[in-house]
Scaffold this active site. Structure first.
Site, PDB file in Angstrom:
ATOM      1  N   HIS A 293      53.588  47.765  43.804  1.00  0.00           N
ATOM      2  CA  HIS A 293      52.142  47.592  43.636  1.00  0.00           C
ATOM      3  C   HIS A 293      51.727  47.886  42.192  1.00  0.00           C
ATOM      4  O   HIS A 293      50.933  47.144  41.601  1.00  0.00           O
ATOM      5  CB  HIS A 293      51.415  48.519  44.611  1.00  0.00           C
ATOM      6  CG  HIS A 293      49.935  48.411  44.595  1.00  0.00           C
ATOM      7  ND1 HIS A 293      49.260  47.262  44.962  1.00  0.00           N
ATOM      8  CD2 HIS A 293      48.978  49.315  44.248  1.00  0.00           C
ATOM      9  CE1 HIS A 293      47.963  47.472  44.854  1.00  0.00           C
ATOM     10  NE2 HIS A 293      47.756  48.699  44.417  1.00  0.00           N
TER      11      HIS A 293
ATOM     12  N   GLN B 170      53.601  47.687  39.483  1.00  0.00           N
ATOM     13  CA  GLN B 170      54.115  46.625  38.623  1.00  0.00           C
ATOM     14  C   GLN B 170      53.267  45.363  38.763  1.00  0.00           C
ATOM     15  O   GLN B 170      53.029  44.652  37.789  1.00  0.00           O
ATOM     16  CB  GLN B 170      55.583  46.327  38.954  1.00  0.00           C
ATOM     17  CG  GLN B 170      56.520  47.469  38.622  1.00  0.00           C
ATOM     18  CD  GLN B 170      56.497  47.829  37.152  1.00  0.00           C
ATOM     19  OE1 GLN B 170      56.610  46.981  36.276  1.00  0.00           O
ATOM     20  NE2 GLN B 170      56.349  49.115  36.868  1.00  0.00           N
ATOM     21  N   ASP B 171      52.795  45.105  39.972  1.00  0.00           N
ATOM     22  CA  ASP B 171      51.920  43.961  40.205  1.00  0.00           C
ATOM     23  C   ASP B 171      50.620  44.120  39.415  1.00  0.00           C
ATOM     24  O   ASP B 171      50.149  43.166  38.789  1.00  0.00           O
ATOM     25  CB  ASP B 171      51.634  43.831  41.698  1.00  0.00           C
ATOM     26  CG  ASP B 171      50.793  42.614  42.024  1.00  0.00           C
ATOM     27  OD1 ASP B 171      51.139  41.503  41.559  1.00  0.00           O
ATOM     28  OD2 ASP B 171      49.805  42.764  42.764  1.00  0.00           O
ATOM     29  N   HIS B 172      50.060  45.325  39.436  1.00  0.00           N
ATOM     30  CA  HIS B 172      48.845  45.582  38.652  1.00  0.00           C
ATOM     31  C   HIS B 172      49.099  45.339  37.162  1.00  0.00           C
ATOM     32  O   HIS B 172      48.263  44.739  36.475  1.00  0.00           O
ATOM     33  CB  HIS B 172      48.372  47.031  38.844  1.00  0.00           C
ATOM     34  CG  HIS B 172      47.422  47.200  39.968  1.00  0.00           C
ATOM     35  ND1 HIS B 172      46.073  46.990  39.841  1.00  0.00           N
ATOM     36  CD2 HIS B 172      47.624  47.551  41.259  1.00  0.00           C
ATOM     37  CE1 HIS B 172      45.483  47.211  41.006  1.00  0.00           C
ATOM     38  NE2 HIS B 172      46.407  47.560  41.883  1.00  0.00           N
TER      39      HIS B 172
END
Length: 107
Positions: free
Chosen positions: A78, A80-82
């Site tokens: 999550h 890394q996605d941000h």
């Protein structure tokens, strides 16, 4: 890496990436209003926040390289996605600010 340290890294990445994305959005809003100096300042702030997020990530990668395994869980994914979303958003915000500048120059 201890679970508590892992969560600190995760939250650091999420917080800094979120700040970067928010500053990029403010840059677009300022450019839309014709305040290009303010838009440029928000882009600079977004870049600073992005560097902060990268620094948190780099610390994590350094620990991993030194043999201190980083647990990859849904929280880390999550985060890394941000970070990746913020990077993309900042790139697009820069382009949008430039477009608003060109439109304003033609008026």
């Amino acid at each position: 890496m201890a679970q508590e340290d892992n969560m600190q890294v995760v939250m650091g990445i999420i917080m800094e990436a979120g700040n970067a994305k928010a500053a990029a959005m403010q840059a677009i809003t300022a450019a839309k209003a014709g305040d290009f100096d303010k838009a440029d300042e928000f882009v600079k702030q977004a870049n600073k926040d992005l560097v902060n997020a990268h620094n948190v990530q780099t610390d994590m990668l350094t620990k991993e390289a030194q043999g201190d395994h980083v647990k990859v869980d849904l929280y880390m994914v999550h985060a890394q996605d941000h970070l990746m979303t913020a990077i993309t958003f900042i790139d697009l915000a820069k382009e949008i600010v430039e477009l608003y500048k060109k439109v304003a120059d033609k008026d």
